[in-house]
Design an enzyme around this catalytic site. Sequence first.
Site, short mmCIF file in Angstrom:
data_model
loop_
_atom_site.label_atom_id
_atom_site.label_comp_id
_atom_site.label_asym_id
_atom_site.label_seq_id
_atom_site.Cartn_x
_atom_site.Cartn_y
_atom_site.Cartn_z
N ARG A 65 0.80 -1.23 0.00
CA ARG A 65 0.00 0.00 0.00
C ARG A 65 0.83 1.27 0.00
O ARG A 65 0.30 2.36 -0.24
CB ARG A 65 -1.00 -0.05 1.15
CG ARG A 65 -2.19 -0.94 0.82
CD ARG A 65 -3.05 -1.24 2.00
NE ARG A 65 -2.65 -2.48 2.66
CZ ARG A 65 -2.91 -2.75 3.93
NH1 ARG A 65 -3.56 -1.88 4.67
NH2 ARG A 65 -2.53 -3.90 4.45
N GLU A 102 3.35 -10.09 13.11
CA GLU A 102 2.56 -10.59 14.24
C GLU A 102 2.53 -12.11 14.26
O GLU A 102 2.68 -12.73 15.29
CB GLU A 102 1.15 -10.02 14.19
CG GLU A 102 1.05 -8.64 14.81
CD GLU A 102 -0.32 -8.03 14.63
OE1 GLU A 102 -0.51 -7.40 13.59
OE2 GLU A 102 -1.16 -8.21 15.52
C1 PRP Z 1 0.37 -3.63 6.58
C2 PRP Z 1 0.52 -2.14 6.34
C3 PRP Z 1 1.95 -1.88 6.70
C4 PRP Z 1 2.21 -2.88 7.82
C5 PRP Z 1 2.15 -2.20 9.15
O1 PRP Z 1 0.83 -4.32 5.47
O2 PRP Z 1 0.23 -1.78 5.00
O3 PRP Z 1 2.83 -2.14 5.61
O4 PRP Z 1 1.17 -3.88 7.74
O5 PRP Z 1 2.35 -3.12 10.21
P1 PRP Z 1 3.59 -3.05 11.21
O6 PRP Z 1 3.85 -1.59 11.53
O7 PRP Z 1 3.12 -3.80 12.42
O8 PRP Z 1 4.76 -3.70 10.55
P2 PRP Z 1 0.74 -5.93 5.32
O9 PRP Z 1 1.94 -6.57 5.97
O10 PRP Z 1 -0.61 -6.35 5.80
O11 PRP Z 1 0.94 -6.17 3.77
P3 PRP Z 1 0.14 -5.64 2.46
O12 PRP Z 1 0.42 -4.15 2.34
O13 PRP Z 1 0.78 -6.41 1.35
O14 PRP Z 1 -1.31 -5.91 2.66
N1 HPA Z 2 -5.22 -1.43 8.76
C1 HPA Z 2 -4.50 -1.70 7.67
N2 HPA Z 2 -3.38 -2.38 7.70
C2 HPA Z 2 -2.93 -2.79 8.88
C3 HPA Z 2 -3.63 -2.54 10.06
C4 HPA Z 2 -4.84 -1.82 10.00
O1 HPA Z 2 -5.50 -1.53 10.99
N3 HPA Z 2 -2.90 -3.08 11.08
C5 HPA Z 2 -1.81 -3.63 10.51
N4 HPA Z 2 -1.82 -3.46 9.20
#
Ligand code: PRP
Ligand code: HPA
Length: 177
Positions: A65, A102
């Site tokens: 994202r 996590e």
């Molecule tokens: C989410 C979000 C951040 C990260 C934040 O991405 O977009 O990149 O988690 O979490 P943290 O601060 O605990 O590390 P995700 O790992 O779900 O991957 P995605 O963007 O591919 O959905």
């Molecule tokens: N929203 C989107 N992405 C995330 C979140 C949330 O609350 N927590 C960890 N990744």
Amino acid sequence: REEKLKYIREKIRPFPDFPSKGIIFRDICPILKDPKALSTVIDLFEEHVRQTYPDVELIVGLDARGFLFGPLLAQRLGVGFILIRKKGKLPGPTASVGYTLEYGKAEAEVQEDAIEPGQKILIIDDLLATGGTLYAACELMKKQKAQILGCLVVIELTDLNGADRLKPSPLFSLVHF
Ligand code: PRP
Ligand code: HPA
């Protein structure tokens, strides 16, 4: 500025118990669906970067994202954008860093020739939770000898103290939950 921040905040949709029980997922999709909200996000980032980091040379976006906001900001600033991706997605020689999520482990990668030593960068993502992802990105950028000016996120989940993990790199966030 307060008006703009309020407008963005109201566009973020909370989903209780997603992706698992007890988590309130903050959904940014309504921001992307509303061109006014999206351009406001970029306006606020641009204003901050122009004031604070006028010498930034590259915006570095996190999979997935961070890719939604990073290139728009980089274009506004007239600088390049590079990608940090999850393992196995980038062609050619890459540098990588492991990190803990996590549940389980992940690895982030960048193309080895993406950054020149000493280049001034800002790292961008949609959201900071525990800070594990951005921390790993910082480690990867240090390994590549980038000069990290700071990190940018749309949303900061303040209770998780992710910003502390990024120190001494400063974090700029637009909306706090
Ligand atoms: C989410 C979000 C951040 C990260 C934040 O991405 O977009 O990149 O988690 O979490 P943290 O601060 O605990 O590390 P995700 O790992 O779900 O991957 P995605 O963007 O591919 O959905
Ligand atoms: N929203 C989107 N992405 C995330 C979140 C949330 O609350 N927590 C960890 N990744």
